[in-house]
Design a protein around this motif. Structure first.
Motif, PDB file in Angstrom:
ATOM      1  N   PHE A 107      -1.309   5.784   6.617  1.00  0.00           N
ATOM      2  CA  PHE A 107      -0.085   6.415   7.098  1.00  0.00           C
ATOM      3  C   PHE A 107       1.056   6.279   6.108  1.00  0.00           C
ATOM      4  O   PHE A 107       1.159   5.299   5.357  1.00  0.00           O
ATOM      5  N   GLY A 108       1.947   7.266   6.155  1.00  0.00           N
ATOM      6  CA  GLY A 108       3.240   7.136   5.508  1.00  0.00           C
ATOM      7  C   GLY A 108       4.190   6.361   6.397  1.00  0.00           C
ATOM      8  O   GLY A 108       3.845   5.941   7.504  1.00  0.00           O
ATOM      9  N   GLU A 109       5.411   6.191   5.898  1.00  0.00           N
ATOM     10  CA  GLU A 109       6.400   5.376   6.607  1.00  0.00           C
ATOM     11  C   GLU A 109       7.001   6.077   7.806  1.00  0.00           C
ATOM     12  O   GLU A 109       7.583   5.444   8.681  1.00  0.00           O
ATOM     13  N   LEU A 166      -7.464   6.129   8.554  1.00  0.00           N
ATOM     14  CA  LEU A 166      -6.225   6.823   8.204  1.00  0.00           C
ATOM     15  C   LEU A 166      -5.268   5.888   7.483  1.00  0.00           C
ATOM     16  O   LEU A 166      -5.103   4.737   7.869  1.00  0.00           O
ATOM     17  N   PHE A 191       4.815  11.266  11.303  1.00  0.00           N
ATOM     18  CA  PHE A 191       4.007  10.527  10.336  1.00  0.00           C
ATOM     19  C   PHE A 191       3.007  11.449   9.670  1.00  0.00           C
ATOM     20  O   PHE A 191       2.328  12.244  10.323  1.00  0.00           O
ATOM     21  N   ASP A 238       0.851  -1.189   0.000  1.00  0.00           N
ATOM     22  CA  ASP A 238       0.000   0.000   0.000  1.00  0.00           C
ATOM     23  C   ASP A 238       0.885   1.237   0.000  1.00  0.00           C
ATOM     24  O   ASP A 238       1.458   1.595   1.007  1.00  0.00           O
ATOM     25  N   GLN A 239       1.007   1.883  -1.139  1.00  0.00           N
ATOM     26  CA  GLN A 239       1.886   3.034  -1.270  1.00  0.00           C
ATOM     27  C   GLN A 239       1.090   4.317  -1.467  1.00  0.00           C
ATOM     28  O   GLN A 239       1.579   5.266  -2.087  1.00  0.00           O
ATOM     29  N   GLN A 240      -0.111   4.383  -0.950  1.00  0.00           N
ATOM     30  CA  GLN A 240      -0.953   5.545  -1.193  1.00  0.00           C
ATOM     31  C   GLN A 240      -0.412   6.805  -0.531  1.00  0.00           C
ATOM     32  O   GLN A 240      -0.700   7.910  -0.965  1.00  0.00           O
ATOM     33  N   VAL A 241       0.307   6.641   0.570  1.00  0.00           N
ATOM     34  CA  VAL A 241       0.923   7.779   1.251  1.00  0.00           C
ATOM     35  C   VAL A 241       2.396   7.442   1.425  1.00  0.00           C
ATOM     36  O   VAL A 241       2.733   6.379   1.951  1.00  0.00           O
TER      37      VAL A 241
END
Lengths: 113, 115
Positions: free
Chosen positions: B105-107, B103, B89, B1-4
């Motif tokens: 989240f990014g990494e 939500l 984040f 999941d790379q949405q963010v």
């Protein structure tokens, strides 16, 4: 400052056992969530709960997991037959009716051995 | 999941200077964005948010900028303080009638502010 309370802070369990993680959301909040973070990975959504039922769940949230709001204040996550890969930080969150105050608890560190 | 996505795993700045943390997203349905700060063994602590109808929101030392056309947001901290050292984040959500806001989240970016 209202806060989301999670207990226990750390839980160690044998593989195959059931665990219940507990959360007390902020009192006037209506939306409740569980997230988890495996060490070194992103925080991931598990499930959302609204109006006494699951409103959305991720692909992670399979039959091994269940949630409950048994008494109007507590919000629990049950993990049946735990696996080593369930080891993670589990965060509870709640949000108010105006989509405000999306607040996380301090988490429960689950270690499956 | 790379949405963010937060492309910088770490950032180091001197005390008193500006810290700029970046975040990109791909899902055009996202309409609400949040920044959280996290210390080890603690839960994410809300810092600041922005709705997609705005391009800037400011709260004290923290300002979030949103560029919808570029699907990019950034968090500016000025002046940076050693106590700001933590993982930051970026998170995004889309309005869903029943679930509220799930939500994504990014990494995370580890910010270190050096005295």
């Amino acid at each position: 400052e209202p806060e989301v309370t999670q207990t226990p802070s750390h839980q160690v369990t044998q593989m195959g056992q059931e665990v219940i993680l507990r959360c007390v959301p902020i009192s006037n909040h209506l939306y409740f969530y569980w997230y988890r973070q495996i060490l070194g990975q992103k925080v991931e959504f598990l499930v959302s709960f609204y109006n006494n039922e699951i409103s959305e769940k991720s692909e992670i949230f399979d039959d091994q997991f269940s949630v409950e709001r048994p008494d109007g204040s507590n919000f629990t996550l049950k993990i049946r037959s735990t696996k080593l890969e369930d080891s993670a930080m589990y965060f509870c969150a709640s949000m108010g009716p105006a989509r405000d105050g999306y607040t996380f608890g301090s988490g429960t560190r689950l270690t499956v051995v | 999941d790379q949405q963010v996505k937060q492309n910088s795993p770490s950032l180091s700045v001197q005390e008193g200077r500006i810290s700029i943390l970046n975040c990109d997203y791909t899902n055009s349905m996202f309409d609400y964005f949040l920044w959280y700060k996290k210390y080890p063994a603690e839960g994410p602590t809300f810092l600041i948010s922005i709705s997609s109808i705005k391009d800037k929101n400011e709260d004290g030392r923290f300002t979030v900028f949103l560029n919808k056309s570029a699907k990019h947001l950034s968090l500016h901290i000025v002046p940076s303080q050693p106590g700001d050292s933590a993982v930051y984040f970026c998170a995004a959500s889309a309005v869903r009638e029943t679930s509220g806001s799930r939500l994504t989240f990014g990494e995370g970016t580890q910010l270190t502010v050096n005295p």
